[in-house]
Each structure stands twice: as structure tokens, then as C-alpha cells.
Design an enzyme around this catalytic site. Structure first.
Site, mmCIF file in Angstrom:
data_model
loop_
_atom_site.group_PDB
_atom_site.id
_atom_site.type_symbol
_atom_site.label_atom_id
_atom_site.label_comp_id
_atom_site.label_asym_id
_atom_site.label_seq_id
_atom_site.Cartn_x
_atom_site.Cartn_y
_atom_site.Cartn_z
ATOM 1 N N HIS A 1 -85.224 -2.626 -67.602
ATOM 2 C CA HIS A 1 -86.551 -2.326 -68.158
ATOM 3 C C HIS A 1 -87.538 -1.975 -67.063
ATOM 4 O O HIS A 1 -87.403 -2.433 -65.922
ATOM 5 C CB HIS A 1 -87.114 -3.547 -68.904
ATOM 6 N N GLU B 1 -86.120 3.638 -74.716
ATOM 7 C CA GLU B 1 -87.352 3.370 -75.472
ATOM 8 C C GLU B 1 -88.523 3.971 -74.703
ATOM 9 O O GLU B 1 -88.539 3.940 -73.471
ATOM 10 C CB GLU B 1 -87.616 1.859 -75.600
#
Length: 316
Positions: free
Chosen positions: A41, A109
Site C-alpha cells: 500500500h 485501488e
């Protein structure tokens, strides 16, 4: 639980410091977990989680403390980092882990990938980008100079010099029919956080054959189920945000807003909460029944040593 499915541990970069991730990896290996997943991330899902170390640094550190396989869950090689650079990172990781590293990939994402300000492409275009990115990485892993001019990526005379003897395997995360089709066609394995037998079957039918299928889920250890629900709801209510929102919301504050619609009871359903091994067993069984070969459990909150100990006693 049957003998067939292997159980690994899932390291959440969104929630823990590098030192805690390394500590969890050591504890997990000592407890008998058979492998590690690690999330990749740029941002956590919300400020309460509060971390997001650079995954490649952590993977390097892990190579010094564990000998069980490590898989990224998952890296998105299409935007934030160019696939030619991901190819180098994965190759180095595979060398450090002596071939026990797997590059798990997905279409990502907006939360992590939009940071350069690029428009966030739709799902079909992201799949096309992923297809090309994986092809570019595999070509670089073969060695020699690579020049590539594709629809989405240009590579100019690039060569990855530090490479493992065997190119890293690429496993792909997929949900919808188009993604499952691509995974069956290009991936060395399939990854999912949903215990859905139809997805496993679609992957196998579409070319996946008997390649490995990995699953993952969240658990939250605490002295009582209610205490665990409180911790899990504060940190991971986003796990119950529905549909495509997880792919398109651009920042942690947007996930905090969407998560206001998630009730504690929804979190109780979504995450295996509390000290009762039966809760964990039920989650494991869902993945086993759906045909998964391996499943990775992530702890939520501060009591990770206790969760790892529970697994050591009950399941490993």
C-alpha cells in the site's frame, strides 16, 4: 480442518510498523505457519490503521528472519510504480528469499495508485494494463536488453541484472468474470479474499488447471468477542464497504466516510472476532470448502502474538 489446506499468516502493512511486521513474521514461522502474505500500500485504508511502510524494504528485512515463502497480496504494477521497476523489485526479492518469493498482482485501488494525479482508469482498461505489465515483467526476468512499445508502457533498453535462477511466479487476484478469465490465461496462481468456489472453478476452467489457489481473511484476537468487535470496527470497518467502492475511493478520509455506513454487527459478521477457536475454524472451513489450497490469516489490532499462539495450539 482437513489435511489438505495449508495455513499462512497475512502481514498488514496498513496497520503495523516495519519492526512489528518483522516480529509477526518470526512469530508466525516459529508457530508453524507455512507462508506469508504481505500487503502493498501507499496509504492505509483509514487513519486509525495509521501505517504504510514501503513493502519492498520490508520484504528485504523479512529475508533475514524467515525461510517460509513470501507473497505480495497484492502489488499493482500498472501505475504508481512502472512494471519495469516492479520487475527489478520482485527479482531482487526472489534472490533475497532464495526463490521463495511470489509476486501477487491485481488491478489495484485508486487509494494507492492515483498519487501521481493520473486519471483512474475503469476496470476493463486496468485489466488490459495488467496484462501488458505482466508480459513486460516476464520478458525482463528472462534477461537481456528489453525494448517494448505497447499500448500502455514503453521500456527502452532495460535489463534486470540481479535475477533469481527461476523467474518469480506471478499470482493474480481477481473477482469479476473478465479478471478471472485473465487470471486463468496469464497467472501462475489465483488469489482471493472471498471464499467463493465459483471463482476458483472459473480460474481452473479458464486455464488455471491445478495451479495454486490462495485465500486470505481477517481475524481479531481480544480477550472477549465484544472487545474484538470494538477493535476490528475501529480499524477495519472498511472491510465491509461494498462493491467497487474499494477500487475507486481515492483517500483514507473517503474510506472513513464510507465506513460510517458499516455497523459493528456487519464487522462482527465480516471478521473472525474474539478468542474462540471455533470462529477461526469456521473461516478456515469456508476456504477449504471453496477449494483453496492455502489460506492466510491477518490479525487486526494489538493482540497478534495471542492470535498466532491460538493458531499454533489449534490448527498448525
Amino acid at each position: 480442518m482437513g489435511e489438505g489446506m495449508r495455513v499462512g499468516y497475512f502481514l498488514s502493512c496498513e496497520e503495523y510498523t516495519p519492526a512489528q511486521l518483522v516480529e509477526q513474521a518470526k512469530l508466525a514461522q516459529d508457530a508453524g505457519f507455512t507462508g506469508l502474505w504481505i500487503s502493498d500500500h501507499y496509504h492505509p485504508w483509514n487513519d486509525a490503521q495509521g501505517q504504510s511502510p514501503f513493502v519492498w524494504s520490508v520484504i528485504g528485512a523479512l529475508s533475514q528472519v524467515v525461510t517460509i515463502p513470501v507473497t505480495t497480496a497484492v502489488t499493482c504494477p500498472i501505475m504508481r510504480i512502472h512494471p519495469a521497476v516492479v520487475a527489478q523489485a520482485a527479482a531482487t526479492s526472489a534472490v533475497l528469499h532464495e526463490g521463495r518469493f511470489v509476486l501477487g498482482v491485481g488491478t489495484g485501488e485508486a487509494l494507492n495508485e492515483h498519487i501521481h494525479g493520473d486519471a483512474w482508469p475503469g476496470a476493463a482498461e486496468r485489466l488490459e494494463m495488467l496484462d501488458e505489465a505482466v508480459a513486460v515483467m516476464r520478458e525482463l526476468w528472462e534477461g537481456g536488453f528489453v525494448s517494448h512499445r505497447g499500448t500502455h508502457y514503453t521500456v527502452e533498453q532495460a535489463q534486470v541484472y540481479t535475477r533469481p535462477e527461476t523467474p518469480p511466479k506471478v499470482y493474480m487476484s481477481a473477482f469479476g468474470p473478465k479478471a478471472l478469465e485473465l487470471a486463468g490465461r496469464i497467472a501462475d496462481g489465483f488469489m482471493s479474499v472471498a471464499p467463493v468456489a465459483e471463482h476458483v472453478e472459473a480460474f481452473r476452467r479458464g486455464g488455471g488447471g491445478d495451479k495454486p489457489v490462495q485465500g486470505g481473511f481477517k481475524a481479531c484476537y481480544a480477550p472477549s468477542e465484544d472487545a474484538a468487535v470494538r477493535i476490528a470496527h475501529e480499524l477495519w470497518a472498511n472491510a465491509s464497504v461494498p462493491g467497487e467502492l474499494s477500487q475507486v475511493l481515492p483517500s483514507p478520509k473517503h474510506f472513513e466516510q464510507a465506513s460510517q455506513l458499516v455497523t459493528p454487527d456487519m464487522t462482527r459478521e465480516a471478521i473472525a472476532c474474539g478468542p474462540d477457536p471455533a470462529k477461526q475454524a469456521a473461516q478456515l472451513k469456508q476456504y477449504e470448502d471453496a477449494g483453496f489450497d492455502e489460506v492466510y490469516v491477518a490479525n487486526v489490532g494489538p493482540h497478534y502474538a495471542e492470535l498466532i499462539d491460538l493458531y499454533k495450539r489449534e490448527f498448525l
